[in-house]
Design a protein around this motif. Structure first.
Motif, mmCIF file in Angstrom:
data_model
loop_
_atom_site.group_PDB
_atom_site.id
_atom_site.type_symbol
_atom_site.label_atom_id
_atom_site.label_comp_id
_atom_site.label_asym_id
_atom_site.label_seq_id
_atom_site.Cartn_x
_atom_site.Cartn_y
_atom_site.Cartn_z
ATOM 1 N N LEU A 14 0.828 -1.206 0.000
ATOM 2 C CA LEU A 14 0.000 0.000 0.000
ATOM 3 C C LEU A 14 0.866 1.261 0.000
ATOM 4 O O LEU A 14 0.566 2.230 -0.690
ATOM 5 N N GLY A 15 1.965 1.246 0.754
ATOM 6 C CA GLY A 15 2.883 2.378 0.768
ATOM 7 C C GLY A 15 3.531 2.599 -0.587
ATOM 8 O O GLY A 15 3.713 3.735 -1.027
ATOM 9 N N LEU A 16 3.875 1.514 -1.281
ATOM 10 C CA LEU A 16 4.450 1.633 -2.621
ATOM 11 C C LEU A 16 3.432 2.201 -3.600
ATOM 12 O O LEU A 16 3.760 3.058 -4.423
ATOM 13 N N LEU A 17 2.194 1.754 -3.489
ATOM 14 C CA LEU A 17 1.139 2.280 -4.349
ATOM 15 C C LEU A 17 0.923 3.780 -4.094
ATOM 16 O O LEU A 17 0.830 4.570 -5.048
ATOM 17 N N LEU A 18 0.878 4.160 -2.831
ATOM 18 C CA LEU A 18 0.725 5.588 -2.505
ATOM 19 C C LEU A 18 1.912 6.404 -3.008
ATOM 20 O O LEU A 18 1.758 7.534 -3.467
ATOM 21 N N SER A 19 3.103 5.826 -2.917
ATOM 22 C CA SER A 19 4.294 6.505 -3.404
ATOM 23 C C SER A 19 4.241 6.711 -4.912
ATOM 24 O O SER A 19 4.596 7.780 -5.417
ATOM 25 N N LEU A 20 3.790 5.692 -5.652
ATOM 26 C CA LEU A 20 3.663 5.826 -7.100
ATOM 27 C C LEU A 20 2.659 6.919 -7.464
ATOM 28 O O LEU A 20 2.905 7.731 -8.367
ATOM 29 N N VAL A 21 1.545 6.959 -6.739
ATOM 30 C CA VAL A 21 0.538 7.995 -6.997
ATOM 31 C C VAL A 21 1.107 9.378 -6.671
ATOM 32 O O VAL A 21 0.932 10.337 -7.431
ATOM 33 N N PHE A 22 1.816 9.471 -5.549
ATOM 34 C CA PHE A 22 2.371 10.761 -5.124
ATOM 35 C C PHE A 22 3.416 11.275 -6.114
ATOM 36 O O PHE A 22 3.377 12.438 -6.532
ATOM 37 N N VAL A 23 4.341 10.423 -6.508
ATOM 38 C CA VAL A 23 5.382 10.848 -7.459
ATOM 39 C C VAL A 23 4.762 11.135 -8.816
ATOM 40 O O VAL A 23 5.149 12.093 -9.501
ATOM 41 N N GLY A 24 3.768 10.344 -9.223
ATOM 42 C CA GLY A 24 3.067 10.629 -10.475
ATOM 43 C C GLY A 24 2.390 11.985 -10.436
ATOM 44 O O GLY A 24 2.425 12.743 -11.418
ATOM 45 N N ALA A 25 1.787 12.325 -9.292
ATOM 46 C CA ALA A 25 1.154 13.642 -9.162
ATOM 47 C C ALA A 25 2.200 14.755 -9.181
ATOM 48 O O ALA A 25 1.969 15.813 -9.768
ATOM 49 N N LEU A 26 3.348 14.511 -8.540
ATOM 50 C CA LEU A 26 4.420 15.517 -8.579
ATOM 51 C C LEU A 26 4.878 15.781 -10.012
ATOM 52 O O LEU A 26 5.081 16.933 -10.411
ATOM 53 N N LEU A 27 5.043 14.711 -10.768
ATOM 54 C CA LEU A 27 5.500 14.879 -12.151
ATOM 55 C C LEU A 27 4.408 15.465 -13.034
ATOM 56 O O LEU A 27 4.683 16.332 -13.876
ATOM 57 N N TRP A 28 3.184 15.021 -12.857
ATOM 58 C CA TRP A 28 2.088 15.497 -13.710
ATOM 59 C C TRP A 28 1.781 16.970 -13.461
ATOM 60 O O TRP A 28 1.544 17.732 -14.396
ATOM 61 N N LEU A 29 1.840 17.380 -12.191
ATOM 62 C CA LEU A 29 1.585 18.788 -11.865
ATOM 63 C C LEU A 29 2.824 19.658 -12.075
ATOM 64 O O LEU A 29 2.752 20.872 -11.907
ATOM 65 N N ASN A 30 3.943 19.024 -12.396
ATOM 66 C CA ASN A 30 5.200 19.719 -12.675
ATOM 67 C C ASN A 30 5.620 20.616 -11.510
ATOM 68 O O ASN A 30 5.977 21.778 -11.693
ATOM 69 N N VAL A 31 5.568 20.062 -10.315
ATOM 70 C CA VAL A 31 5.956 20.799 -9.115
ATOM 71 C C VAL A 31 7.448 21.108 -9.187
ATOM 72 O O VAL A 31 8.265 20.226 -9.418
ATOM 73 N N ALA A 32 7.791 22.367 -9.003
ATOM 74 C CA ALA A 32 9.174 22.849 -9.048
ATOM 75 C C ALA A 32 9.864 22.479 -10.365
ATOM 76 O O ALA A 32 11.062 22.223 -10.392
#
Length: 113
Positions: A14-32
């Motif tokens: 579950l932590g790995l799945l949440l991490s994939l979603v979080f990093v995907g959101a970081l990349l998709w939203l182009n944070v920094a």
């Protein structure tokens, strides 16, 4: 497989799945400007893998901590848990010290203008 190991592996997944979603959101939203940084360098894929793995460690630990804390019995269902017992009054014997509450006042300080 023991139940605790199964619980741990479930929370790691579950932590790995949440991490994939979080990093995907970081990349998709182009944070920094992270998307541009990852796609324009040769080390970009390594950085994404590191982001996923390090966030997976954090999210897995949090998930496992929450799961362990939720395993506790509901309040009021057990013998009382760690509640402090009420003091029992015992007759004082000669030479026994008896605690007494004493009030204390702070010294008065004048207000600064």
């Amino acid at each position: 497989m023991p139940e605790l190991v199964r619980l741990y592996l479930r929370n790691v997944a579950l932590g790995l799945l949440l991490s994939l979603v979080f990093v995907g959101a970081l990349l998709w939203l182009n944070v920094a400007n992270l998307w541009h940084l990852v796609t324009s360098t040769g080390e970009g894929p390594i950085a994404v893998v590191m982001l996923v793995m390090f966030n997976a460690v954090v999210f897995s630990g949090v998930q496992f901590g929450i799961a362990v804390m939720r395993m506790a019995e509901p309040e009021g269902s057990g013998p009382g848990g760690c509640k402090t017992p009420e003091p029992v009054a015992q007759p004082a014997t000669p030479g026994t010290l008896i605690p007494v509450t004493a009030g204390a006042r702070a010294p008065h300080r004048p207000r600064r203008a």
